[in-house]
Enzyme design. Structure first.
Site, mmCIF file in Angstrom:
data_model
loop_
_atom_site.group_PDB
_atom_site.id
_atom_site.type_symbol
_atom_site.label_atom_id
_atom_site.label_comp_id
_atom_site.label_asym_id
_atom_site.label_seq_id
_atom_site.Cartn_x
_atom_site.Cartn_y
_atom_site.Cartn_z
ATOM 1 N N ASP A 1 -9.630 8.964 -2.550
ATOM 2 C CA ASP A 1 -8.285 8.289 -2.360
ATOM 3 C C ASP A 1 -7.427 8.636 -3.610
ATOM 4 O OD1 ASP A 1 -6.395 6.173 -2.173
ATOM 5 O OD2 ASP A 1 -7.757 4.683 -1.466
ATOM 6 N N HIS B 1 -3.711 -5.786 7.985
ATOM 7 C CA HIS B 1 -3.464 -4.504 7.587
ATOM 8 C C HIS B 1 -2.726 -4.311 6.311
ATOM 9 C CE1 HIS B 1 1.112 -4.951 8.217
ATOM 10 N NE2 HIS B 1 0.718 -5.589 9.339
ATOM 11 N N SER C 1 -5.977 -2.371 1.607
ATOM 12 C CA SER C 1 -5.074 -2.097 0.820
ATOM 13 C C SER C 1 -4.324 -3.406 0.474
ATOM 14 C CB SER C 1 -4.071 -0.912 1.313
ATOM 15 O OG SER C 1 -2.996 -0.292 0.177
ATOM 16 N N HIS D 1 -7.340 7.167 1.297
ATOM 17 C CA HIS D 1 -6.971 5.632 1.454
ATOM 18 C C HIS D 1 -7.002 5.292 3.026
ATOM 19 C CE1 HIS D 1 -5.179 2.306 -0.187
ATOM 20 N NE2 HIS D 1 -4.048 2.470 0.948
#
Length: 463
Positions: free
Chosen positions: A412, A191, A265, A440
Site C-alpha cells: 500500500d 466504502h 480506508s 490499497h
C-alpha cells in the site's frame, strides 16, 4: 558492502531528484491554482449569476455569527439558523501554504511557532459562512438568500449522480433473508474515499455463504456525496453529517439493533465513530487499510495528517494524485470536471476498448461524486479527524468488548502499513493481518473470496 553502498547512494540520489522535481512541479501548480481561482470565479458568475466563495479568500468571517456552548462544543449560528460545530471543520480547508511559503517557514526560526496550535477563537472562514447561508442573489442588499444550485454547471447532471432525494436518505444496498425469516444480527459495509457501495457489492457480498446470509442482513451504503446518494450543495460533509446520515438511512430506517462493521480506508473513520455512538450494538469491527496517523507532540494534527497523506511529491504516482486532490481546490475541481462530469463518456470508451469484457464498478464509484463532496470529505474527515480518531480508539479499547481486526496490504503506497500497527498500539487486542503483495485496492479486489470467508469467521466468533 560495495553493492550495498551503491544501492544506498542510488536511493539517496533518487530521493533528492524526486524532491527537486517535486519542488518545481508544485511551484508551477501553485501558480496554476491562482489562475484557476480567477477563471472559476468568472465562469461561476457567468453561468450561475454569482461566484461561490472559495478557500483562497480571506479568513475573515462574513455575516452575523453567534457563538454558544452546547454540550461542551462551540456552535456557530448563522442568519440562516444553520448551526455549525467548529470542531467539525478542518483548518486544512483554508490553511494550505504554497511550496515557497512552506520552504521559507521551514528555513526560518519562526517555523516552530507556526506549527503550534492556533490560539482559540471564534473566527469562521468566510467561505464556510457564505456556503451555509446560501448564495446571495442580485438583490444582496435586501438580505434575501437563495440556495446554491445543485447540481452545479461543473457537475454531472445524470440521474445516477443526482438521485431524487426527497427524503434525503443515503442509497443503501440491502441483501436480506426471505421476508419473515428472523435474523440474529446485521452487517454494515462502508466504502472509502471516492468510491461507492459497489466496492463491496461487486466483490465480497456475492461470496458470502448462504449459511451466513440466512442469519444476517447485509447493508452497503453510498456515503453522502458519493455514488447514488444525495450530494447537497450546502453541506460541509463533516464527520458528524456522514455518521448521522448513516444512522438515519440504515440503523433507524431498517431497525438495526446488533451489527458488525466492515470498512475500507476513509470508511474506517466513520466505522469507529459509529462504534463509539452505538457501543452496545457493535459485535465486531473490521478495518481495512485505516488512515490512522498518530500525531507527534507539538504538531497541529490536521496539518500533520495533510502532509502525511499528501506529501507533495511527484513519485509515487498515487502520492502525486493525493497531493493534487488535497492541496489544490481549483485544480482538483478541474480534474473533477474532466473525469466526473463526463464519466459516461469515459465509461463507454473503457467498455469499447476492453470489448465489454471488464466490469467497471470501480470506475462507477470513482467518477460518481461532486467536487464539493470530495473536497470537504477529504479535509473534514481524513485531515480533520486527526484527534477524533484517537478518542474513538480509546473508547473502543476501554468501553467496547467486540473483536477488532485490521487488514492492510504490504504494498500500500497511499497509506503505509504503520497505520494499522498504530491502531494495534492503541487497541492491544486488535489483530493486524498484513497481506503480502496487496495494495490499497487489491487488499479487497482480487481476494474477495478469501476475505468473505475470513469475515464470516469473525462474525461467528462469540464475544
Amino acid at each position: 558492502m560495495g553493492a550495498a553502498a551503491a544501492r544506498s547512494a542510488l536511493a539517496s540520489a533518487g530521493r533528492a531528484a524526486n524532491e527537486a522535481v517535486s519542488f518545481v512541479v508544485f511551484l508551477l501548480l501553485d501558480a496554476l491554482e491562482v489562475l484557476l481561482c480567477v477563471v472559476y470565479k468568472v465562469a461561476d458568475y457567468v453561468v450561475e449569476g454569482a461566484w461561490r466563495p472559495c478557500y483562497c479568500s480571506s479568513s475573515a468571517a462574513t455575516g452575523k455569527i453567534v457563538v454558544s456552548e452546547r454540550g461542551g462544543s462551540k456552535v456557530v449560528s448563522m442568519l440562516s439558523a444553520t448551526r455549525l460545530h467548529l470542531e467539525d471543520i478542518s483548518d486544512t480547508l483554508y490553511t494550505r501554504p504554497s511550496v515557497l511559503a512552506s520552504a521559507a517557514a521551514a528555513s526560518s526560526a519562526s517555523s516552530q511557532s507556526q506549527r503550534r496550535a492556533p490560539a482559540p477563537g471564534v473566527t469562521v472562514h468566510s467561505a464556510i459562512v457564505q456556503m451555509l447561508r446560501g448564495k446571495v442573489g442580485a438583490g444582496a442588499g435586501d438580505g434575501k438568500h437563495r440556495p446554491y444550485p445543485s447540481p452545479r454547471w461543473s457537475d454531472c447532471h445524470c440521474a445516477n449522480c443526482n438521485p431524487a432525494d426527497t427524503d434525503r436518505l443515503l442509497f443503501v444496498h440491502v441483501e436480506a433473508p426471505p421476508q419473515g425469516t428472523p435474523t440474529e444480527e446485521d452487517v454494515l459495509f462502508i466504502h472509502g474515499f471516492i468510491s461507492s457501495s459497489g466496492f463491496w457489492t461487486e466483490t465480497v457480498l456475492p461470496h458470502v455463504s448462504p449459511a451466513a446470509r440466512s442469519r444476517r442482513r447485509l447493508f452497503a451504503v453510498d456515503l453522502l456525496g458519493f455514488g447514488r446518494s444525495p450530494k447537497p450543495a450546502d453541506s460541509l460533509y463533516t464527520l458528524r453529517e456522514h455518521v448521522e446520515m448513516i444512522e438515519r438511512s440504515v440503523i433507524e430506517r431498517h431497525g438495526v439493533r446488533s451489527f458488525h462493521l466492515v470498512a475500507h480506508s476513509l470508511g474506517s473513520i466513520l466505522a469507529l465513530a459509529l462504534a463509539v455512538r452505538h457501543p452496545a450494538a457493535v459485535r465486531s469491527l473490521t478495518l481495512v487499510a485505516p488512515p490512522y496517523f498518530p500525531v507527534p507532540r507539538g504538531e497541529v494534527g490536521t496539518r500533520y495528517v495533510l502532509r502525511a497523506v499528501a506529501p507533495r511529491r511527484v513519485w509515487p504516482p498515487i502520492a502525486f494524485g493525493a497531493s493534487v486532490a488535497c492541496w489544490y481546490e481549483h485544480l482538483s475541481r478541474t480534474v473533477s470536471i474532466v473525469l466526473c462530469k463526463h464519466h459516461r463518456l469515459w465509461e463507454l470508451a473503457f467498455r469499447v476498448f476492453t470489448l465489454y469484457r471488464v466490469r467497471t464498478y470501480l470506475m462507477d464509484g470513482f467518477f460518481c461524486h461532486t467536487h464539493i463532496a470530495s473536497w470537504h470529505t477529504l479535509h473534514n474527515i481524513i485531515c480533520g479527524s486527526a484527534g477524533k480518531i484517537d478518542r474513538c480508539l480509546e473508547v473502543v479499547r476501554d468501553q467496547l468488548t467486540c473483536d477488532v481486526t485490521v487488514y492492510h496490504g504490504s504494498d500500500d503506497e497511499l497509506l503505509p502499513v504503520q497505520c494499522s500497527y498504530a491502531v494495534k498500539a492503541k487497541i492491544p487486542r486488535a489483530q493486524v493481518k498484513v497481506v503480502d503483495g496487496k495494495d490499497h485496492v487489491t487488499i479487497v479486489v482480487g481476494r474477495q473470496k478469501d476475505l468473505a470467508r475470513e469475515l464470516e469467521e469473525i462474525w461467528d466468533r462469540k464475544r
